[in-house]
Write a protein that holds these residues in place. Sequence first.
Motif, PDB file in Angstrom:
ATOM      1  N   ASP A  26       4.518  13.824   7.137  1.00  0.00           N
ATOM      2  CA  ASP A  26       5.058  14.220   7.250  1.00  0.00           C
ATOM      3  C   ASP A  26       6.820  13.148   6.758  1.00  0.00           C
ATOM      4  OD1 ASP A  26       4.982  15.983   8.816  1.00  0.00           O
ATOM      5  OD2 ASP A  26       5.575  15.719  10.861  1.00  0.00           O
ATOM      6  N   ILE A  27       6.693  12.224   6.769  1.00  0.00           N
ATOM      7  CA  ILE A  27       7.608  11.074   6.033  1.00  0.00           C
ATOM      8  C   ILE A  27       6.726  10.027   5.094  1.00  0.00           C
ATOM      9  CG2 ILE A  27       9.379   8.774   6.019  1.00  0.00           C
ATOM     10  CD1 ILE A  27      10.542  12.210   6.561  1.00  0.00           C
ATOM     11  N   TRP A  28       7.049   9.511   4.397  1.00  0.00           N
ATOM     12  CA  TRP A  28       6.526   7.543   3.845  1.00  0.00           C
ATOM     13  C   TRP A  28       7.215   6.913   3.274  1.00  0.00           C
ATOM     14  CZ3 TRP A  28       2.400   9.499  -0.487  1.00  0.00           C
ATOM     15  CH2 TRP A  28       0.932  10.028   0.378  1.00  0.00           C
ATOM     16  N   ILE A  29       7.262   5.932   3.840  1.00  0.00           N
ATOM     17  CA  ILE A  29       8.606   5.005   3.706  1.00  0.00           C
ATOM     18  C   ILE A  29       8.487   3.935   2.540  1.00  0.00           C
ATOM     19  CG2 ILE A  29      10.232   2.898   4.939  1.00  0.00           C
ATOM     20  CD1 ILE A  29       9.229   4.159   6.962  1.00  0.00           C
ATOM     21  N   MET A  37       4.660   3.736   2.548  1.00  0.00           N
ATOM     22  CA  MET A  37       3.884   3.344   4.003  1.00  0.00           C
ATOM     23  C   MET A  37       4.018   4.556   4.232  1.00  0.00           C
ATOM     24  SD  MET A  37       4.243   0.934   6.834  1.00  0.00           S
ATOM     25  CE  MET A  37       5.270   1.974   7.699  1.00  0.00           C
ATOM     26  N   ASP A  38       3.172   5.584   5.471  1.00  0.00           N
ATOM     27  CA  ASP A  38       3.374   6.132   6.380  1.00  0.00           C
ATOM     28  C   ASP A  38       4.194   6.344   7.316  1.00  0.00           C
ATOM     29  OD1 ASP A  38       2.284   9.547   6.973  1.00  0.00           O
ATOM     30  OD2 ASP A  38       1.363   8.284   8.403  1.00  0.00           O
ATOM     31  N   ALA A  39       5.120   6.686   7.470  1.00  0.00           N
ATOM     32  CA  ALA A  39       6.101   5.807   9.333  1.00  0.00           C
ATOM     33  C   ALA A  39       4.869   6.681  10.718  1.00  0.00           C
ATOM     34  CB  ALA A  39       7.038   7.098   8.899  1.00  0.00           C
ATOM     35  N   LYS A  40       4.111   7.476  10.331  1.00  0.00           N
ATOM     36  CA  LYS A  40       3.689   7.861  11.322  1.00  0.00           C
ATOM     37  C   LYS A  40       2.381   7.013  12.109  1.00  0.00           C
ATOM     38  CE  LYS A  40       2.243  10.377  15.142  1.00  0.00           C
ATOM     39  NZ  LYS A  40       3.325  10.513  16.679  1.00  0.00           N
ATOM     40  N   SER A  41       1.144   6.273  11.056  1.00  0.00           N
ATOM     41  CA  SER A  41       0.093   5.089  11.396  1.00  0.00           C
ATOM     42  C   SER A  41       0.522   4.411  10.608  1.00  0.00           C
ATOM     43  CB  SER A  41      -0.364   6.046  10.451  1.00  0.00           C
ATOM     44  OG  SER A  41      -0.287   6.574   9.647  1.00  0.00           O
ATOM     45  N   GLY A  42       1.504   3.394   9.972  1.00  0.00           N
ATOM     46  CA  GLY A  42       0.941   2.557   9.325  1.00  0.00           C
ATOM     47  C   GLY A  42       0.799   2.787   8.117  1.00  0.00           C
ATOM     48  N   VAL A  43      -0.370   3.126   7.735  1.00  0.00           N
ATOM     49  CA  VAL A  43      -1.019   2.820   6.663  1.00  0.00           C
ATOM     50  C   VAL A  43      -0.312   2.750   5.496  1.00  0.00           C
ATOM     51  CG1 VAL A  43      -2.749   3.696   5.565  1.00  0.00           C
ATOM     52  CG2 VAL A  43      -2.870   4.566   7.669  1.00  0.00           C
ATOM     53  N   ILE A  44      -0.639   1.984   4.219  1.00  0.00           N
ATOM     54  CA  ILE A  44      -0.094   1.887   3.098  1.00  0.00           C
ATOM     55  C   ILE A  44      -0.745   2.551   2.455  1.00  0.00           C
ATOM     56  CG2 ILE A  44       0.176   0.006   1.691  1.00  0.00           C
ATOM     57  CD1 ILE A  44       1.500  -0.497   3.929  1.00  0.00           C
ATOM     58  N   VAL A  45      -0.157   3.690   1.551  1.00  0.00           N
ATOM     59  CA  VAL A  45      -1.112   5.112   0.656  1.00  0.00           C
ATOM     60  C   VAL A  45      -1.225   4.483  -0.315  1.00  0.00           C
ATOM     61  CG1 VAL A  45      -0.741   6.453   2.452  1.00  0.00           C
ATOM     62  CG2 VAL A  45       1.139   5.929   0.779  1.00  0.00           C
ATOM     63  N   ALA A  46       0.128   3.509  -0.742  1.00  0.00           N
ATOM     64  CA  ALA A  46       0.004   3.172  -2.073  1.00  0.00           C
ATOM     65  C   ALA A  46       1.124   1.857  -2.563  1.00  0.00           C
ATOM     66  CB  ALA A  46       0.832   3.837  -2.771  1.00  0.00           C
ATOM     67  N   ALA A  47       0.071   1.028  -3.263  1.00  0.00           N
ATOM     68  CA  ALA A  47       0.768  -0.694  -3.314  1.00  0.00           C
ATOM     69  C   ALA A  47       0.466  -0.896  -5.595  1.00  0.00           C
ATOM     70  CB  ALA A  47      -0.287  -2.012  -3.126  1.00  0.00           C
ATOM     71  N   VAL A  48       1.203  -0.773  -5.963  1.00  0.00           N
ATOM     72  CA  VAL A  48       1.886  -0.395  -7.215  1.00  0.00           C
ATOM     73  C   VAL A  48       2.298  -1.793  -7.660  1.00  0.00           C
ATOM     74  CG1 VAL A  48       1.972   0.284  -9.705  1.00  0.00           C
ATOM     75  CG2 VAL A  48       1.723   1.624  -7.625  1.00  0.00           C
ATOM     76  N   LEU A  49       1.073  -2.647  -8.567  1.00  0.00           N
ATOM     77  CA  LEU A  49       2.299  -3.860  -8.934  1.00  0.00           C
ATOM     78  C   LEU A  49       2.673  -3.652 -10.150  1.00  0.00           C
ATOM     79  CD1 LEU A  49       1.966  -7.808  -8.818  1.00  0.00           C
ATOM     80  CD2 LEU A  49      -0.246  -7.427 -10.398  1.00  0.00           C
ATOM     81  N   CYS A  50       4.100  -4.294 -10.379  1.00  0.00           N
ATOM     82  CA  CYS A  50       4.603  -4.521 -11.532  1.00  0.00           C
ATOM     83  C   CYS A  50       5.677  -5.596 -11.524  1.00  0.00           C
ATOM     84  CB  CYS A  50       5.707  -3.158 -11.266  1.00  0.00           C
ATOM     85  SG  CYS A  50       7.084  -3.347  -9.489  1.00  0.00           S
ATOM     86  N   ASP A  51       6.303  -5.442 -12.709  1.00  0.00           N
ATOM     87  CA  ASP A  51       7.268  -6.757 -13.092  1.00  0.00           C
ATOM     88  C   ASP A  51       8.534  -6.514 -12.501  1.00  0.00           C
ATOM     89  OD1 ASP A  51       7.674  -9.247 -14.301  1.00  0.00           O
ATOM     90  OD2 ASP A  51       8.097  -8.928 -16.247  1.00  0.00           O
ATOM     91  N   HIS A  52       8.548  -5.457 -12.659  1.00  0.00           N
ATOM     92  CA  HIS A  52      10.046  -5.746 -12.301  1.00  0.00           C
ATOM     93  C   HIS A  52      10.414  -3.828 -11.447  1.00  0.00           C
ATOM     94  CE1 HIS A  52      12.224  -9.439 -13.941  1.00  0.00           C
ATOM     95  NE2 HIS A  52      11.491  -8.735 -14.640  1.00  0.00           N
ATOM     96  N   PRO A  53      10.620  -3.689 -10.616  1.00  0.00           N
ATOM     97  CA  PRO A  53      11.100  -2.433 -10.210  1.00  0.00           C
ATOM     98  C   PRO A  53      11.254  -1.701 -10.612  1.00  0.00           C
ATOM     99  CG  PRO A  53      10.688  -4.290  -8.057  1.00  0.00           C
ATOM    100  CD  PRO A  53      10.702  -5.335  -9.776  1.00  0.00           C
ATOM    101  N   ASN A  54      11.067  -0.296 -10.790  1.00  0.00           N
ATOM    102  CA  ASN A  54      12.339   0.589 -12.108  1.00  0.00           C
ATOM    103  C   ASN A  54      11.956   2.003 -11.325  1.00  0.00           C
ATOM    104  OD1 ASN A  54       9.970   1.016 -13.170  1.00  0.00           O
ATOM    105  ND2 ASN A  54      10.743  -0.999 -14.365  1.00  0.00           N
TER     106      ASN A  54
END
Length: 662
Positions: A270-273, A299-316
């Motif tokens: 329903d919601i990803w944070i 992160m999925d708000a319901k289950s707390g599962v981290i659905v994605a994590a992308v490495l970057c030099d500067h977030p954009n």
Amino acid sequence: MEYLSVKEVAELKGCSERYIQNCISKGKLEAIEKLNAKGKIKFYVPISALPDDIRAKYNKQKQRELGLQPELKEHPPETALKQCSNAVKTHVPQKRLDEFTEAEREQIAMWCDLLKEWQAARAKFKCKTEADPLFCAKVKLERGIDISPDILYRKYRAYCENDYSGIVDKRGGWNRGKSCIDDTVWSIFTSYYLNTRQLKVENCYNKTVAVCREYYPELVCGIPSSRTFRRHIDTIPDAVIEYGRKGKKAFMDKYLEYAERDVRNLKVNDIWIADNHTLDFFMISDDGEVHRPSITTFMDAKSGVIVAAVLCDHPNSDTTRLALRSAILQGFGIPMGVYFDNGSEFLAGDLAGRGHRKKSDWQKVEIPVQILSLLGIEMINALPRNARAKPIERFFYTFKEHYSKSVESYCGGKPDERPEECSRLVKERKLITDEELREILPVFIKGHNSELYGGKEKRYKNMKHIDVWNEAVRSGDIEFRTTDAANLTLLMRRTTRVQKIKRNGVFIEWAGRKIWYKDENTVFHANEEVYVRFDPADLREVQVYEKDTDRFLYTYSCADYLSVPFVGAEKEDIQALMRNQRQARKAVKRSLDDYQKFDAVSLLKAELLRAEQNSAGYEIAKPDSFTPVIANELEASGMKITNVKFADLKRLNDVQEKSKGA
């Protein structure tokens, strides 16, 4: 307040109980009704309502019971305390016995017994002072009371003066809230102390003294020590100290109430944070530089599962798009909504809209197409400066404690958290690389998703995060939406703002430079208002859409030859530019020839035809009479000519034409 029964009041006054009851019934004596031990209603008289003579009699009776009357010896020993003998002469009671509480009266009685025991012990010694430390040790051993000879002297002086306040232990807050600090001095001190510069107490105290010496010299002699100010700070509410010394945000995060988000009505996906986290260790980038990268996480708000994590030099905004794309391609599907804070990396115009930033002056042109709209995802924005609104922060804390601290080059989030060997490792470049972290980052994420749920819903107790997500997906209770890689690439193309097609075509700004795109027909579409969509992973071509209708128009290819260095341009780029210029000129010339292929009459003849057509029926009206204007005004006065025939102009012109050359 202490109360006496009717019987006790009658004994003090020396009368019958019936008399006291009559006084109470007639309103002459104040009393209250209470239930006694047998459940019967009885009258009780407050001590404060008794006449002064009866109250004095009651106090003397209590003094005798507690042994407060000092017993003077006929021949006091020479070593008797001078302070006590002098104190008997100046007997000044400060507080009546009935004004103390029951616990305080018990304390007075205990000290009276202790002082009598002390005096009896002193009488056995030739040198009385030798008995004092021995008696203090005996009291501490038998009664557990830690006292000193000075305390005994002070208590005995109060005992001799019938000063009950001096016998009562004043420690434990008896004077809490009272201070000898002048209000003006305290206001000056708090103005310095309750400041976001967070000055030390001693610093604020010195400044206060200096200000008083300059402007309030009459208050200087009454300023107590800095220790008094330090103790008096305890009277200031902690919330006020937090607001004054650490600011509004720290106060709101620590002391203001907040709403706990109830996820029981939510479903998986329903919601990803989304949020970004700067890693707490140093690494070597792909370019060989030492840096601290970040991760963009969903992160999925319901289950707390981290659905994605992308490495970057500067977030954009691109890392946000890539993280969302990665989560969808990994099999987590497409969420119904995403929860963003107010960072510019999330509130990009073509990604999801401006959110709380939509009123910014620099963003007046709306992007026609947004990625989240195409994916059917609703964007929800957190309130600005509201850290409690992002539960994903707990994952970042876990990541720091379990994973970041496991890396040798851990540097901490603050300078005081940095280990000593960190600087040495950076100097020797004994650091992990971005490539190595990309390999182990998925292992970290899988490890977190395999931890126990730990949420507030008891039905998921002893389940892992990923088990909560899997159970919801397998149950079929959720609407699971997904797409393939090809469609996802089309749906997640970036979009530029509306622009006009220029001489060089259309452009995108990427990696700090402007990249132009065009085709052989671009010159025919100059000044059309369009927007451009492109895939950051493939910048060889872009798609051009009409501004008003969102209709696809053209596909333009990259025109690298349009971007040349200021000095030292390649010969091939110049040749390509000139070749395309010739092709465009020839194309326009061919189009122009098509428009000019009709063999019409000359411009002069066409203009004469137009003039003759417009002058059809042209004539100048001739009046019946007129007034001539001649040189001699006297002769012309009153003259009026009628029945005038005008010359035939056409005939005159013909004569003039024939006479030419004669």
